[in-house]
Scaffold this active site. Sequence first.
Site, mmCIF file in Angstrom:
data_model
loop_
_atom_site.group_PDB
_atom_site.id
_atom_site.type_symbol
_atom_site.label_atom_id
_atom_site.label_comp_id
_atom_site.label_asym_id
_atom_site.label_seq_id
_atom_site.Cartn_x
_atom_site.Cartn_y
_atom_site.Cartn_z
ATOM 1 N N CYS A 27 0.819 -1.221 0.000
ATOM 2 C CA CYS A 27 0.000 0.000 0.000
ATOM 3 C C CYS A 27 0.848 1.266 0.000
ATOM 4 O O CYS A 27 0.329 2.355 -0.236
ATOM 5 C CB CYS A 27 -0.931 0.012 1.200
ATOM 6 S SG CYS A 27 -1.981 -1.432 1.275
ATOM 7 N N ASN A 63 -9.894 -0.500 0.266
ATOM 8 C CA ASN A 63 -8.437 -0.367 0.230
ATOM 9 C C ASN A 63 -7.924 -0.860 -1.129
ATOM 10 O O ASN A 63 -8.004 -2.050 -1.424
ATOM 11 C CB ASN A 63 -7.843 -1.196 1.375
ATOM 12 C CG ASN A 63 -6.321 -1.148 1.426
ATOM 13 O OD1 ASN A 63 -5.672 -0.615 0.533
ATOM 14 N ND2 ASN A 63 -5.766 -1.708 2.483
ATOM 15 N N HIS A 94 -3.550 6.929 3.333
ATOM 16 C CA HIS A 94 -3.889 5.636 2.733
ATOM 17 C C HIS A 94 -5.307 5.258 3.157
ATOM 18 O O HIS A 94 -5.656 5.337 4.337
ATOM 19 C CB HIS A 94 -2.884 4.582 3.184
ATOM 20 C CG HIS A 94 -3.238 3.204 2.728
ATOM 21 N ND1 HIS A 94 -3.628 2.943 1.435
ATOM 22 C CD2 HIS A 94 -3.282 2.013 3.393
ATOM 23 C CE1 HIS A 94 -3.894 1.646 1.318
ATOM 24 N NE2 HIS A 94 -3.696 1.067 2.494
HETATM 25 N N1 ACO Z 1 -17.848 -9.374 9.415
HETATM 26 C C1 ACO Z 1 -18.201 -9.723 10.658
HETATM 27 N N2 ACO Z 1 -17.311 -10.072 11.603
HETATM 28 C C2 ACO Z 1 -16.021 -10.048 11.263
HETATM 29 C C3 ACO Z 1 -15.582 -9.677 9.977
HETATM 30 C C4 ACO Z 1 -16.566 -9.340 9.034
HETATM 31 N N3 ACO Z 1 -16.257 -8.988 7.787
HETATM 32 N N4 ACO Z 1 -14.235 -9.761 9.940
HETATM 33 C C5 ACO Z 1 -13.832 -10.125 11.162
HETATM 34 N N5 ACO Z 1 -14.901 -10.328 11.956
HETATM 35 C C6 ACO Z 1 -14.930 -10.743 13.341
HETATM 36 C C7 ACO Z 1 -13.651 -11.440 13.739
HETATM 37 O O1 ACO Z 1 -13.735 -12.806 13.393
HETATM 38 C C8 ACO Z 1 -13.651 -11.228 15.225
HETATM 39 O O2 ACO Z 1 -14.501 -12.175 15.813
HETATM 40 P P1 ACO Z 1 -14.094 -12.926 17.178
HETATM 41 O O3 ACO Z 1 -13.930 -11.825 18.181
HETATM 42 O O4 ACO Z 1 -15.241 -13.813 17.412
HETATM 43 O O5 ACO Z 1 -12.807 -13.627 16.848
HETATM 44 C C9 ACO Z 1 -14.336 -9.865 15.416
HETATM 45 O O6 ACO Z 1 -14.999 -9.596 14.175
HETATM 46 C C10 ACO Z 1 -13.403 -8.722 15.721
HETATM 47 O O7 ACO Z 1 -12.276 -8.772 14.880
HETATM 48 P P2 ACO Z 1 -11.096 -7.741 15.094
HETATM 49 O O8 ACO Z 1 -9.887 -8.247 14.404
HETATM 50 O O9 ACO Z 1 -11.010 -7.370 16.534
HETATM 51 O O10 ACO Z 1 -11.662 -6.452 14.327
HETATM 52 P P3 ACO Z 1 -10.990 -5.055 14.269
HETATM 53 O O11 ACO Z 1 -11.795 -4.101 15.010
HETATM 54 O O12 ACO Z 1 -9.515 -5.100 14.536
HETATM 55 O O13 ACO Z 1 -11.162 -4.716 12.706
HETATM 56 C C11 ACO Z 1 -9.912 -4.751 10.657
HETATM 57 C C12 ACO Z 1 -10.581 -5.571 11.757
HETATM 58 C C13 ACO Z 1 -10.978 -3.935 9.964
HETATM 59 C C14 ACO Z 1 -9.256 -5.687 9.666
HETATM 60 C C15 ACO Z 1 -8.885 -3.813 11.264
HETATM 61 O O14 ACO Z 1 -8.077 -4.517 12.175
HETATM 62 C C16 ACO Z 1 -7.987 -3.115 10.244
HETATM 63 O O15 ACO Z 1 -8.443 -2.292 9.489
HETATM 64 N N6 ACO Z 1 -6.697 -3.402 10.275
HETATM 65 C C17 ACO Z 1 -5.716 -2.693 9.405
HETATM 66 C C18 ACO Z 1 -5.759 -3.097 7.974
HETATM 67 C C19 ACO Z 1 -4.784 -2.235 7.187
HETATM 68 O O16 ACO Z 1 -4.584 -1.062 7.467
HETATM 69 N N7 ACO Z 1 -4.130 -2.717 6.211
HETATM 70 C C20 ACO Z 1 -3.200 -1.814 5.500
HETATM 71 C C21 ACO Z 1 -2.311 -2.408 4.661
HETATM 72 S S1 ACO Z 1 -3.088 -3.416 3.445
HETATM 73 C C22 ACO Z 1 -1.818 -3.815 2.314
HETATM 74 O O17 ACO Z 1 -0.692 -3.450 2.459
HETATM 75 C C23 ACO Z 1 -2.187 -4.690 1.174
#
Ligand code: ACO
Length: 345
Positions: free
Chosen positions: A132, A302, A272
């Site tokens: 990214c 993204n 980003h």
């Molecule tokens: N729908 C419903 N529930 C979901 C989903 C979904 N799509 N995805 C995950 N969950 C669940 C998980 O399984 C988890 O359940 P559990 O507690 O029973 O295990 C729960 O939701 C919470 O998951 P978390 O990981 O705590 O969710 P979080 O609030 O951290 O959000 C997210 C997840 C959106 C992925 C976030 O962590 C994020 O944006 N991270 C950064 C991503 C990023 O910036 N990437 C940049 C680089 S990308 C690149 O370089 C290609």
Amino acid sequence: MSPVPAKLLKNPRAKHDFKGRTCSIAAVGSYVPEKIVTNADLEKIVETTDDWITSRTGIRERRTAAADEFTSDLGTKAALKAMERAGVKPEQIDLIIVATITPDYPFPSTAALVQQKIGAYRAAAFDIEAACSGFIYALEIGQQFIMSRTYDTVLVIGAEKLSAIVDWTDRNTCVLFGDGAGAAILQNRPGAHGLLTACMGADGNKADLLLMPGGGSRNPATHDSVNARLHYLRMDGKETFKNAVNAMLAAATEALRRCELDISRIKVVIPHQANLRIIDAVGQRLGVKPDQVFVNLHKYGNTSAASVAIALDEVVQTGRVQRGDLILLVVFGAGLTWGAAVIEW
Ligand code: ACO
């Protein structure tokens, strides 16, 4: 020792207007595929809800390329728009750099395919891979070629067909990503505005947080590797999130420091477009006003290397900046990698 006299450093342009040489962004362009995939569409294929996706990420829909539309096609469409706006003919282009993690092939480069499609027969061409963060890495590399007088016109593209490497059975990742491309024409235009600084960083200790394990020399394609779904993107979202906020803040601070600029001087901050909560956290710590920050992730998700490139084009085309306004780009991605750039538009 800096070639720039200390008294000139109060003028941020001085550092990059060295002996009449500047790296100007002559024009930008972008392209997103027609097909829209909404959160409601995703509810039908994985166990998720519009409410979860919107509240955790801010994303409402994303674009996916057609089966016969590839990263080089997306990049070409963005490039042609930028070239037209800059009044640059294919034969004027000296170098094409494509930032992507979803090249058409492992080799040859997507840049070479774009070169053929736009007819830039004089241009050298290569890809760079910084996930990214790729567009800022590519801008910085392009700038070096311009400032060193190696080339006068460089086409920089961030392009991705992430839908090809997303595991559509994994709700943790498939809701996050989209396809698209953005492009910029860099030129030496003495006296014109341009890229004031770009800084880049990386931490390979955290490579495991976000990767596609299959398809390279470590796990080449075999029946086993495909059955184990190694050819899809994997991410530890929580850890990635924490690292993203810290790295983006550090990169933005460094870019502003290099230009001796306070954040209040920036007209538009383009972060980003991965997650609205990351953008809010970085914005708060940087001390930006909400109307300084540009967000379009609700429309595209993204798009990795294309993310800030598409956003920059939208900022310019919608008139949010005028020539002379300052823009701060700040990015983060797999690697880990990060970066920031200050542009005087
Ligand atoms: N729908 C419903 N529930 C979901 C989903 C979904 N799509 N995805 C995950 N969950 C669940 C998980 O399984 C988890 O359940 P559990 O507690 O029973 O295990 C729960 O939701 C919470 O998951 P978390 O990981 O705590 O969710 P979080 O609030 O951290 O959000 C997210 C997840 C959106 C992925 C976030 O962590 C994020 O944006 N991270 C950064 C991503 C990023 O910036 N990437 C940049 C680089 S990308 C690149 O370089 C290609």
